[in-house]
Design a protein around this motif. Structure first.
Motif, mmCIF file in Angstrom:
data_model
loop_
_atom_site.group_PDB
_atom_site.id
_atom_site.type_symbol
_atom_site.label_atom_id
_atom_site.label_comp_id
_atom_site.label_asym_id
_atom_site.label_seq_id
_atom_site.Cartn_x
_atom_site.Cartn_y
_atom_site.Cartn_z
ATOM 1 N N ASP A 183 9.726 18.342 -30.412
ATOM 2 C CA ASP A 183 9.176 19.501 -31.142
ATOM 3 C C ASP A 183 9.679 19.513 -32.589
ATOM 4 N N VAL A 184 9.562 18.373 -33.247
ATOM 5 C CA VAL A 184 10.098 18.248 -34.603
ATOM 6 C C VAL A 184 9.397 19.199 -35.562
ATOM 7 N N GLU A 185 8.089 19.279 -35.501
ATOM 8 C CA GLU A 185 7.352 20.133 -36.433
ATOM 9 C C GLU A 185 7.726 21.603 -36.244
ATOM 10 N N ALA A 186 7.802 22.052 -35.001
ATOM 11 C CA ALA A 186 8.173 23.450 -34.748
ATOM 12 C C ALA A 186 9.603 23.728 -35.200
ATOM 13 N N THR A 187 10.506 22.770 -34.972
ATOM 14 C CA THR A 187 11.902 22.954 -35.379
ATOM 15 C C THR A 187 12.035 22.986 -36.897
ATOM 16 N N GLU A 188 11.312 22.089 -37.584
ATOM 17 C CA GLU A 188 11.344 22.090 -39.048
ATOM 18 C C GLU A 188 10.770 23.398 -39.604
ATOM 19 N N ALA A 189 9.709 23.903 -38.968
ATOM 20 C CA ALA A 189 9.138 25.180 -39.404
ATOM 21 C C ALA A 189 10.133 26.318 -39.199
ATOM 22 N N ARG A 190 10.865 26.260 -38.102
ATOM 23 C CA ARG A 190 11.891 27.277 -37.836
ATOM 24 C C ARG A 190 12.991 27.231 -38.891
ATOM 25 N N LEU A 191 13.430 26.036 -39.260
ATOM 26 C CA LEU A 191 14.454 25.895 -40.306
ATOM 27 C C LEU A 191 13.960 26.448 -41.636
ATOM 28 N N GLU A 192 12.752 26.107 -42.029
ATOM 29 C CA GLU A 192 12.216 26.580 -43.301
ATOM 30 C C GLU A 192 12.051 28.096 -43.308
ATOM 31 N N ALA A 193 11.570 28.670 -42.197
ATOM 32 C CA ALA A 193 11.392 30.122 -42.131
ATOM 33 C C ALA A 193 12.731 30.839 -42.186
ATOM 34 N N TYR A 194 13.722 30.318 -41.472
ATOM 35 C CA TYR A 194 15.049 30.950 -41.485
ATOM 36 C C TYR A 194 15.683 30.865 -42.871
ATOM 37 N N GLU A 195 15.535 29.710 -43.528
ATOM 38 C CA GLU A 195 16.110 29.546 -44.868
ATOM 39 C C GLU A 195 15.445 30.482 -45.865
ATOM 40 N N ALA A 196 14.136 30.653 -45.769
ATOM 41 C CA ALA A 196 13.435 31.553 -46.686
ATOM 42 C C ALA A 196 13.824 33.005 -46.459
ATOM 43 N N ALA A 197 14.055 33.386 -45.202
ATOM 44 C CA ALA A 197 14.369 34.782 -44.889
ATOM 45 C C ALA A 197 15.834 35.126 -45.140
ATOM 46 N N ASN A 198 16.708 34.144 -45.169
ATOM 47 C CA ASN A 198 18.154 34.414 -45.304
ATOM 48 C C ASN A 198 18.760 33.642 -46.466
#
Length: 333
Positions: A123-138
């Motif tokens: 699930d590389v794409e989903a994990t990368e999306a999770r990292l980017e979303a978390y970084e943008a929000a925090n």
């Protein structure tokens, strides 16, 4: 078999040159695909800009600034270390930010899940999306924690350097004191010889006893002065320097404003029960303090005095009967 593998590892898969003909050859890897090639091939292929990886069926577009030296012999370990570093830069929350240990453990489990997915390509794409979303929000909290980690690393390095310097100075002082003691012994011999030369017949024994006593008194005075000076200049000065420099770093205007949690009010303990003296009669501690091994190890007898006095006075002001009544009332209620 090991020899064959070693020879194959020393050959560049792109240009086919080996370290036997070119001993100065260095191999580099890229964090995009972790394919290895020599430094000359990297310069030749990627000096003009991004280009595809020359390995068959790779398809990754590589850039020269992403190449680095391989630290681990196993590429899988190298890749996992890089993934952990990248994830840790984003998920860098601290234990103090969580209300309970259970919440903190859940957060750590989420981090390990993200690392596992990236390392094992699940699930590389989903994990990368999770990292980017978390970084943008925090983004602000991530920058704050990164700043705290940097300051903590600087303070730890500062303390290591101060401790190394303190030990170096103690070794130098111990060597200087040893040389001074040898010089004093030679001075004792000279005084004894001088007293014997000027002594009358039958007074040789008294002259020697007098010279030795005077020399021993001089030696003790000089050694006591040297110990006091060494203690004042090494232990006290370095500890004060360490605390002063660390407090200066932490007291900068932006050091406390960006903390992700509320700090406790500062309370200073004032000791009004006793005063620690410079020296106490204790032959056992004196023998330890005067030994070269203890000095080289950084032993300080004043720390022992402070600990013993603290333990002796810590019970003052605590009334057992009142504590029993209070504890009994808390149990019955």
């Amino acid at each position: 078999m090991d020899g064959v593998s070693r020879i194959e590892d020393e050959v560049c898969p792109v240009c086919k040159l080996d370290t036997y003909m070119n001993p100065s050859m260095r191999f580099l890897i890229n964090t995009e695909c972790y394919h290895k090639m020599c430094e000359s091939c990297v310069d030749r292929i990627y000096s003009q800009g991004p280009a595809p990886c020359p390995y068959p069926n790779c398809g990754k577009t590589l850039r020269k600034n992403r190449f680095k030296r391989q630290l681990f012999s196993d590429v899988a370990v190298e890749r996992e270390v890089d993934v952990r570093k990248r994830v840790a830069k984003v998920f860098n929350r601290r234990r103090e930010e969580f209300a309970s240990l259970s919440d903190y453990n859940d957060y750590l489990e989420e981090v390990e899940t993200a690392i596992f997915n990236l390392v094992n390509k699940v699930d590389v794409e989903a994990t990368e999306a999770r990292l980017e979303a978390y970084e943008a929000a925090n983004r602000q909290a991530i920058a704050t924690n990164a700043s705290l980690q940097t300051r903590e690393a600087e303070n730890a390095e500062l303390l290591r350097n101060l401790e190394a310097e303190r030990r170096r100075q103690q070794r130098a002082e111990a060597l200087e004191e040893s040389m001074a003691e040898q010089e004093l012994k030679r001075e004792v011999e000279r005084k004894v010889i001088k007293e014997l030369a000027n002594a009358r017949e039958g007074e040789a024994e008294n002259a020697v006893r007098k010279a030795v006593a005077a020399a021993q008194k001089t030696v003790q005075l000089k050694k006591s002065s040297a110990r006091r000076s060494a203690r004042d200049t090494s232990t006290v000065s370095f500890e004060a320097a360490a605390l002063s420099m660390i407090n200066t770093k932490l007291a900068t205007p932006d050091a406390r404003d960006d903390l992700p949690y509320d700090t406790l009010e500062e309370e200073e303990y004032v000791n009004d029960l006793y005063t620690v003296g410079e020296h106490y009669y204790d032959p056992f501690l004196d023998n330890i303090e005067n030994s070269q091994q203890a000095k080289a190890a950084g032993f300080g007898v004043r720390n022992v005095y402070e600990q013993l006095l603290f333990e002796a006075f810590m019970g003052l002001g605590c009334f057992i009967e009142n504590e029993k009544v209070r504890h009994k009332g808390a149990v019955t209620t």
